[in-house]
Design an enzyme around this catalytic site. Structure first.
Site, PDB file in Angstrom:
ATOM      1  N   TYR A  25      73.903 -37.003   1.225  1.00 46.60           N
ATOM      2  CA  TYR A  25      74.788 -37.683   2.170  1.00 46.60           C
ATOM      3  C   TYR A  25      74.185 -37.497   3.568  1.00 46.60           C
ATOM      4  O   TYR A  25      74.787 -36.925   4.465  1.00 46.60           O
ATOM      5  CB  TYR A  25      76.229 -37.181   2.098  1.00 46.60           C
ATOM      6  CG  TYR A  25      77.213 -38.308   2.350  1.00 46.60           C
ATOM      7  CD1 TYR A  25      77.399 -39.305   1.395  1.00 46.60           C
ATOM      8  CD2 TYR A  25      77.915 -38.412   3.541  1.00 46.60           C
ATOM      9  CE1 TYR A  25      78.266 -40.362   1.619  1.00 46.60           C
ATOM     10  CE2 TYR A  25      78.772 -39.472   3.778  1.00 46.60           C
ATOM     11  CZ  TYR A  25      78.941 -40.435   2.804  1.00 46.60           C
ATOM     12  OH  TYR A  25      79.799 -41.496   3.046  1.00 46.60           O
ATOM     13  N   GLY A  61      70.793 -35.281  11.408  1.00 47.14           N
ATOM     14  CA  GLY A  61      70.430 -33.858  11.386  1.00 47.14           C
ATOM     15  C   GLY A  61      69.387 -33.602  10.305  1.00 47.14           C
ATOM     16  O   GLY A  61      68.375 -32.927  10.541  1.00 47.14           O
ATOM     17  N   HIS A  62      69.606 -34.141   9.118  1.00 47.22           N
ATOM     18  CA  HIS A  62      68.630 -34.003   8.031  1.00 47.22           C
ATOM     19  C   HIS A  62      67.294 -34.660   8.428  1.00 47.22           C
ATOM     20  O   HIS A  62      66.213 -34.124   8.182  1.00 47.22           O
ATOM     21  CB  HIS A  62      69.138 -34.663   6.751  1.00 47.22           C
ATOM     22  CG  HIS A  62      70.402 -34.074   6.195  1.00 47.22           C
ATOM     23  ND1 HIS A  62      71.606 -34.737   6.195  1.00 47.22           N
ATOM     24  CD2 HIS A  62      70.655 -32.879   5.605  1.00 47.22           C
ATOM     25  CE1 HIS A  62      72.540 -33.984   5.629  1.00 47.22           C
ATOM     26  NE2 HIS A  62      71.994 -32.843   5.267  1.00 47.22           N
ATOM     27  N   ARG A 110      80.155 -33.322   5.909  1.00 45.30           N
ATOM     28  CA  ARG A 110      81.607 -33.159   5.748  1.00 45.30           C
ATOM     29  C   ARG A 110      82.401 -33.899   6.830  1.00 45.30           C
ATOM     30  O   ARG A 110      83.615 -34.059   6.681  1.00 45.30           O
ATOM     31  CB  ARG A 110      81.993 -31.675   5.748  1.00 45.30           C
ATOM     32  CG  ARG A 110      81.555 -30.952   4.494  1.00 45.30           C
ATOM     33  CD  ARG A 110      82.170 -29.566   4.365  1.00 45.30           C
ATOM     34  NE  ARG A 110      81.981 -29.008   3.031  1.00 45.30           N
ATOM     35  CZ  ARG A 110      80.995 -28.175   2.683  1.00 45.30           C
ATOM     36  NH1 ARG A 110      80.091 -27.807   3.579  1.00 45.30           N
ATOM     37  NH2 ARG A 110      80.908 -27.728   1.447  1.00 45.30           N
ATOM     38  N   ASP A 128      73.414 -24.308  10.494  1.00 46.31           N
ATOM     39  CA  ASP A 128      73.799 -23.286   9.513  1.00 46.31           C
ATOM     40  C   ASP A 128      73.036 -22.009   9.853  1.00 46.31           C
ATOM     41  O   ASP A 128      72.104 -21.611   9.142  1.00 46.31           O
ATOM     42  CB  ASP A 128      73.484 -23.782   8.108  1.00 46.31           C
ATOM     43  CG  ASP A 128      74.232 -25.061   7.790  1.00 46.31           C
ATOM     44  OD1 ASP A 128      75.351 -24.981   7.276  1.00 46.31           O
ATOM     45  OD2 ASP A 128      73.715 -26.162   8.093  1.00 46.31           O
ATOM     46  N   VAL A 157      71.613 -30.779  15.639  1.00 44.31           N
ATOM     47  CA  VAL A 157      71.755 -32.159  16.132  1.00 44.31           C
ATOM     48  C   VAL A 157      73.240 -32.515  16.210  1.00 44.31           C
ATOM     49  O   VAL A 157      73.995 -32.276  15.258  1.00 44.31           O
ATOM     50  CB  VAL A 157      71.017 -33.162  15.206  1.00 44.31           C
ATOM     51  CG1 VAL A 157      71.168 -34.585  15.716  1.00 44.31           C
ATOM     52  CG2 VAL A 157      69.547 -32.786  15.090  1.00 44.31           C
ATOM     53  N   MET A 163      71.849 -31.177   0.508  1.00 41.00           N
ATOM     54  CA  MET A 163      72.849 -31.561  -0.489  1.00 41.00           C
ATOM     55  C   MET A 163      73.155 -33.061  -0.399  1.00 41.00           C
ATOM     56  O   MET A 163      74.138 -33.535  -0.974  1.00 41.00           O
ATOM     57  CB  MET A 163      74.132 -30.749  -0.303  1.00 41.00           C
ATOM     58  CG  MET A 163      73.896 -29.247  -0.498  1.00 41.00           C
ATOM     59  SD  MET A 163      75.365 -28.365  -1.009  1.00 41.00           S
ATOM     60  CE  MET A 163      76.443 -28.643   0.379  1.00 41.00           C
ATOM     61  N   SER A 170      77.438 -33.414  10.352  1.00 42.62           N
ATOM     62  CA  SER A 170      77.655 -32.747   9.076  1.00 42.62           C
ATOM     63  C   SER A 170      78.080 -33.793   8.050  1.00 42.62           C
ATOM     64  O   SER A 170      78.813 -34.721   8.392  1.00 42.62           O
ATOM     65  CB  SER A 170      78.773 -31.705   9.224  1.00 42.62           C
ATOM     66  OG  SER A 170      79.249 -31.315   7.949  1.00 42.62           O
TER      67      SER A 170
END
Ligand code: AMP
Length: 281
Positions: A32, A36-37, A187, A150, A176, A30, A185
């Site tokens: 941002y 981790g991504h 968020r 997740d 991560v 999603m 995250s």
């Protein structure tokens, strides 16, 4: 890096790669983006010939009182990050491209979608499974990479892929964390400096449980009560849920034994954060 915004354009590219015999690795996000991504992107680059990342803030997976409108977005920064990470293609559709007027089709993964986060976010995982199935069909990946942060999401996607005989292998990548333990995250961007400090209680309480279990605790209710007590001692934090479950069917465990997933969701201020640990006892 190619940037594709239309379903037709993405499908045409996917067809071309297939003809060339290239294995496509896919990382749905999603946006941002954070480390981790990027860890998922690195895994894809290791295992596939082509790496595609999607950025799509999926409106249907947000509840009416959730943060869809204010979800952080920064396409320019994300594109630069992906370009630097060696991503071959960014798929960046808008909502009308994915859900044309009159859209009606949804996928359910029964029995898994209503547990853990599904209890406080009704309809969330149906929306996630649906958009991921659509994205798989559009991008045509041989491999798709998801984060263990997740845990319920990757379990549901893996089950969907198996049940529907999809040609996509679902790969789970490690969670991560920042050096101080906070799970990365998008968020986290919502947190004030005080909330950022308070948010450490998620990973601290999970680490406490891990130590208690290593020291011999086998009563799941006691482990959960310890985690809850640690979180409730933090004035800025409020427990949504803490559960110890079987990682295959997400059913609550009475005894900490075998494979165990301890998962939690906590509001820090108004931001809902999740974290988990996987144990083999
Ligand atoms: P999101 O953009 O939050 O939807 O996440 C996109 C993908 O990145 C999902 O597979 C997440 O599980 C994964 N992800 C997000 N945060 C982390 C993290 N801290 N560690 C590993 N993977 C993550």
């Amino acid at each position: 890096m190619k940037v594709v915004t239309s379903v037709a354009g993405m499908k045409a590219l996917a067809r071309q790669w297939k003809k060339e015999g290239k294995k496509v690795g896919f990382v749905p996000t999603m946006g941002y983006l954070h480390e981790g991504h990027l860890s998922l992107v690195r895994e894809s680059k290791k295992r596939a010939d082509i790496t595609v990342v999607s950025i799509f803030v999926n409106p249907t997976q947000f509840g009416p009182n959730e943060d869809f409108k204010k979800y952080p977005r920064d396409l320019e920064k994300d594109s630069a990050y992906l370009e630097k990470g060696g991503v071959d293609c960014l798929f960046y559709p808008d909502a009308a491209e994915i859900y044309p007027p009159g859209y009606r089709t949804y996928v359910e993964v029964r029995g898994l979608q209503d547990r853990l986060c599904g209890k406080s976010r009704p309809g969330h995982f149906q929306a996630v499974a649906t958009v991921v199935l659509k994205l798989f069909d559009i991008v045509g990946p041989g491999l798709a990479f998801f984060g263990a942060k997740d845990a319920q999401q990757v379990l549901i996607i893996g089950k969907m892929a198996a049940d529907l005989d999809l040609d996509t292998e679902v790969v789970t990548c490690p969670l991560v964390r920042d050096p101080d333990g906070l799970a990365l995250s998008s968020r986290n961007a919502y947190l004030s400096p005080e909330e950022r400090k308070a948010a450490l209680v998620l990973s601290i309480s999970l680490r406490w449980a891990e130590r208690a279990i290593a020291a011999g605790e086998r009563d799941a209710a006691k482990a959960i009560a310890g985690i809850r007590a640690a979180i409730e001692a933090e004035p800025l934090a409020r427990v949504d849920y803490v559960e110890a479950v079987d990682p295959v069917n997400l059913e609550p465990l009475a005894e900490i034994c075998g494979d165990v997933l301890i998962a939690l969701a906590v509001f820090v201020g108004s931001t809902r954060l999740i974290d988990n640990i996987r144990l083999h006892v």
